[in-house]
Design an enzyme around this catalytic site. Structure first.
Site, short mmCIF file in Angstrom:
data_model
loop_
_atom_site.label_atom_id
_atom_site.label_comp_id
_atom_site.label_asym_id
_atom_site.label_seq_id
_atom_site.Cartn_x
_atom_site.Cartn_y
_atom_site.Cartn_z
N ALA A 1 -32.76 30.01 121.55
CA ALA A 1 -31.34 30.19 121.89
C ALA A 1 -30.50 30.42 120.63
O ALA A 1 -29.58 31.24 120.63
CB ALA A 1 -30.84 28.98 122.65
N ASN A 2 -30.82 29.71 119.55
CA ASN A 2 -30.06 29.92 118.30
C ASN A 2 -30.20 31.38 117.85
O ASN A 2 -29.23 32.01 117.40
CB ASN A 2 -30.59 29.01 117.18
CG ASN A 2 -30.31 27.53 117.41
OD1 ASN A 2 -29.54 27.17 118.31
ND2 ASN A 2 -30.94 26.67 116.62
N ASP B 1 -24.93 22.07 106.03
CA ASP B 1 -25.93 21.75 107.05
C ASP B 1 -26.83 22.97 107.23
O ASP B 1 -26.36 24.04 107.62
CB ASP B 1 -25.17 21.43 108.36
CG ASP B 1 -26.10 21.02 109.49
OD1 ASP B 1 -27.32 21.24 109.37
OD2 ASP B 1 -25.59 20.50 110.50
N GLY C 1 -24.26 21.94 112.50
CA GLY C 1 -24.85 22.39 113.76
C GLY C 1 -25.59 23.70 113.61
O GLY C 1 -25.40 24.44 112.65
N ASP D 1 -32.87 30.40 111.93
CA ASP D 1 -32.66 31.08 113.22
C ASP D 1 -31.58 32.15 113.09
O ASP D 1 -31.70 33.24 113.65
CB ASP D 1 -32.25 30.07 114.30
CG ASP D 1 -33.33 29.04 114.53
OD1 ASP D 1 -34.51 29.36 114.32
OD2 ASP D 1 -33.00 27.90 114.90
N LYS E 1 -34.72 26.95 118.85
CA LYS E 1 -34.88 28.16 118.02
C LYS E 1 -34.62 29.45 118.80
O LYS E 1 -33.98 30.37 118.29
CB LYS E 1 -36.28 28.18 117.40
CG LYS E 1 -36.47 27.03 116.41
CD LYS E 1 -37.80 27.10 115.73
CE LYS E 1 -38.07 25.81 114.96
NZ LYS E 1 -37.03 25.47 113.99
N ASN F 1 -40.64 30.91 106.17
CA ASN F 1 -40.09 30.41 104.92
C ASN F 1 -41.26 30.24 103.93
O ASN F 1 -42.43 30.48 104.29
CB ASN F 1 -39.27 29.13 105.13
CG ASN F 1 -40.10 27.98 105.66
OD1 ASN F 1 -41.30 27.91 105.42
ND2 ASN F 1 -39.46 27.09 106.39
N GLY G 1 -34.96 29.77 100.62
CA GLY G 1 -33.77 28.95 100.40
C GLY G 1 -32.74 29.72 99.60
O GLY G 1 -32.35 30.83 99.96
#
Ligand code: RIB
Length: 308
Positions: A47-48, A245, A286, A251, A45, A188, A221
């Protein structure tokens, strides 16, 4: 024309190697399902979010820990290429964090994380970064690291009057709500319900002060995002897409939000950028591959505005 220097954002968090299996459906308890193969990607999380903010042009310093394995070395090189300042990334003995991820045909996922080197982001390691946090325009963090370290970093930022943006994911039942000050809390919808003990946004609004949270952003969402402060609830429309995906979409949201918020952009406008970028990120597999750059988000926002 010379670009105006961007404010420095400190991001404290995890770095993982994601091992991703694609399955028809996610396994139920006790069930075994087959996957066609396994993909290895950069994730985690912290780094993303750092990469997402950097792709918006933000100056980002990532505070975290990598293992002294080839994955750790490759990860540092990858982040440098992305323009993330890695001078506060420690290399520690042992393996880099790993996430085992299953993604189903609808793009939904299940994740198991082995902390690995992320466990070395201890309170003393965070205290060593006091000066780095104190000079930042903002501190962004998540909870995929030892909880005491996250809380310590928030206290350092509070003392230095550096605004804290907390993406409290994964949710921790033992987080000391009300003991530290949070400028913006990003959750969320299920996480918001868990933290506020209610499914009613009016009650979330009333309970903000008790938790010492100034603003709450709840992503939902495909539905609009709620931006809640002590006196108001605003809805910011979602950007409609058919996801491939959803790993890392939250993130991308947090990283893009913080990049624009740090520039002084109003909170609802920064959420508009974040909503659009997060939706775009779900169009590729990814956690990092689909993270859009600033110009691409700007173009998508312009097209959406012209179509409205
Ligand atoms: O939020 C998505 C991330 O969660 C993945 O990249 C995985 O590493 C887990 O940390």
């Amino acid at each position: 024309m010379a670009r105006i220097p961007q404010p420095n954002i400190a991001i404290l968090g995890s770095l993982n190697i994601d091992l991703i299996a694609r399955v028809d459906h996610l396994p139920a308890r006790g069930e075994t399902v087959s996957a066609s193969g396994v993909e290895k990607r950069f994730g985690g999380k912290g780094a993303n979010q750092a990469l997402a903010a950097a792709r918006q042009g933000a100056q980002v310093t990532l505070i975290g820990c990598l293992g002294d394995d080839p994955d750790g070395r490759d990860y540092r090189n990858h982040l440098r290429r992305e323009g993330v300042n890695c001078s506060s990334l420690n290399t520690v003995r042992g393996g880099t964090g790993t996430a085992f991820i299953s993604v189903d045909a609808l793009g939904e996922n299940q994740i198991v994380v082995v902390l690995g080197a992320n466990a070395a982001l201890t309170e003393p390691a965070v205290k060593m970064q006091r000066a780095r946090i104190a000079v930042a325009k903002l501190l962004l963090l998540q909870l995929e690291i030892p909880l005491e370290s996250a809380v310590d970093a928030i206290r350092i930022a509070n003392e230095a009057r550096v605004p804290v943006i907390l993406n409290a994911s994964p949710i921790r039942a033992d987080f000391p709500w009300g003991e530290v000050t949070i400028d913006v809390l990003i959750l969320n919808e299920p996480e918001t319900i868990a933290v506020f003990g209610s499914a009613d946004p009016e009650e979330w609004k009333e309970r903000l002060s008790g938790k010492r949270v100034h603003h709450l952003i709840t992503t939902r969402g495909g539905r609009s995002t709620l931006v809640i402060s002590k006196t108001s609830i605003h809805e910011v429309p979602a950007h409609p897409v058919t996801p491939v995906d959803t790993v890392g979409a939250g993130d991308t949201f947090a990283g893009v939000f913080v990049a624009h918020y740090a520039e002084g952009t109003a909170i609802e406008e920064a959420v508009r950028w974040a909503n659009t970028a997060a939706a775009m990120s779900t169009l590729k597999p990814g956690g990092q591959e689909g993270v859009p750059r600033r110009g691409d988000v700007q173009s998508t926002l312009t097209i959406a505005a012209n179509a409205a």
